[in-house]
Write a protein that holds these residues in place. Structure first.
Motif, PDB file in Angstrom:
ATOM      1  N   GLU A 124      -0.313   9.900   5.186  1.00  0.00           N
ATOM      2  CA  GLU A 124       0.645   9.378   4.215  1.00  0.00           C
ATOM      3  C   GLU A 124       1.428   8.192   4.774  1.00  0.00           C
ATOM      4  O   GLU A 124       1.757   7.261   4.042  1.00  0.00           O
ATOM      5  CB  GLU A 124       1.609  10.491   3.777  1.00  0.00           C
ATOM      6  CG  GLU A 124       2.462  10.154   2.582  1.00  0.00           C
ATOM      7  CD  GLU A 124       3.639   9.256   2.891  1.00  0.00           C
ATOM      8  OE1 GLU A 124       4.045   8.498   1.988  1.00  0.00           O
ATOM      9  OE2 GLU A 124       4.164   9.296   4.021  1.00  0.00           O
ATOM     10  N   SER A 127       0.131   4.907   3.699  1.00  0.00           N
ATOM     11  CA  SER A 127      -0.074   4.642   2.277  1.00  0.00           C
ATOM     12  C   SER A 127       0.743   3.463   1.753  1.00  0.00           C
ATOM     13  O   SER A 127       0.361   2.854   0.761  1.00  0.00           O
ATOM     14  CB  SER A 127       0.237   5.899   1.454  1.00  0.00           C
ATOM     15  OG  SER A 127       1.610   6.242   1.542  1.00  0.00           O
ATOM     16  N   GLY A 135       4.783   3.888  -0.832  1.00  0.00           N
ATOM     17  CA  GLY A 135       4.012   4.972  -0.246  1.00  0.00           C
ATOM     18  C   GLY A 135       3.807   6.097  -1.232  1.00  0.00           C
ATOM     19  O   GLY A 135       4.410   6.127  -2.304  1.00  0.00           O
ATOM     20  N   TRP A 136       2.940   7.028  -0.860  1.00  0.00           N
ATOM     21  CA  TRP A 136       2.715   8.189  -1.713  1.00  0.00           C
ATOM     22  C   TRP A 136       4.011   8.951  -1.913  1.00  0.00           C
ATOM     23  O   TRP A 136       4.254   9.485  -2.992  1.00  0.00           O
ATOM     24  CB  TRP A 136       1.655   9.097  -1.112  1.00  0.00           C
ATOM     25  CG  TRP A 136       0.286   8.483  -1.063  1.00  0.00           C
ATOM     26  CD1 TRP A 136      -0.198   7.479  -1.862  1.00  0.00           C
ATOM     27  CD2 TRP A 136      -0.770   8.820  -0.169  1.00  0.00           C
ATOM     28  NE1 TRP A 136      -1.488   7.179  -1.517  1.00  0.00           N
ATOM     29  CE2 TRP A 136      -1.874   7.988  -0.469  1.00  0.00           C
ATOM     30  CE3 TRP A 136      -0.898   9.737   0.868  1.00  0.00           C
ATOM     31  CZ2 TRP A 136      -3.078   8.061   0.206  1.00  0.00           C
ATOM     32  CZ3 TRP A 136      -2.094   9.807   1.545  1.00  0.00           C
ATOM     33  CH2 TRP A 136      -3.169   8.981   1.218  1.00  0.00           C
TER      34      TRP A 136
END
Length: 168
Positions: A124, A127, A135-136
């Protein structure tokens, strides 16, 4: 007539840069390491005061899985406390960034919890290097990290335009 401060919906121009996001990650990781080390030092001090070294031995023998679990606990506490109270972590204070909802409001604790738990998704951390710079943990929790300088400038500009033509 009194004017109210209007908060703008967040636009991609207000997002924190990828370099600031990376700096937040590094600074916050260092902060978490310091908290972990502080916990270890506190346990040693308490062991020396009480004469009970069982907890120190437990820390010494916890192994990789135990260290990983301790890291997760520290991560959850770190982000939940900082982001729930102020919308900012140590890294975000240093880089002048802040978490807001996509609508520009302070996130509720449940969004902070989703955001925090999403950080544990494998890979993550990488990401946010994508095109959008989110990001996620941002998209899952429907939050954004804004550059406060850009955000405040946009709000000041919008409020100034809104005040034009109003009664004084």
């Amino acid at each position: 007539m009194e004017t109210s401060v209007r908060k703008n919906k967040i636009t991609p121009q207000m997002y924190a840069s990828k370099s600031k996001r990376f700096a937040n990650f590094v600074i916050d990781y260092i902060g978490q390491l310091i908290i972990g080390a502080g916990f270890g030092v506190l346990m040693v001090i308490l062991a020396n005061i009480t004469g009970d070294y069982e907890y120190v031995a437990w820390i010494d023998n916890m192994g990789n899985l135990g260290e990983y679990a301790m890291g997760i606990v520290i991560l959850i506490i770190y982000y939940l406390v900082f982001e729930s109270l102020t919308g900012r972590t140590l890294g975000k204070y240093i880089t002048n960034t802040k978490i807001l909802t996509e609508e520009g409001q302070k996130p509720e604790v449940d969004k902070i919890l989703y955001r925090t738990l999403s950080r544990m998704i494998p890979f993550e951390a990488f990401s946010f290097f994508g095109e959008a710079g989110r990001g996620w943990h941002d998209s899952i929790s429907k939050t954004v990290v804004v550059d406060l300088s850009k955000y405040n400038l946009e709000n000041e500009t919008a409020n100034s335009i809104n005040e034009i033509g109003q009664e004084v």
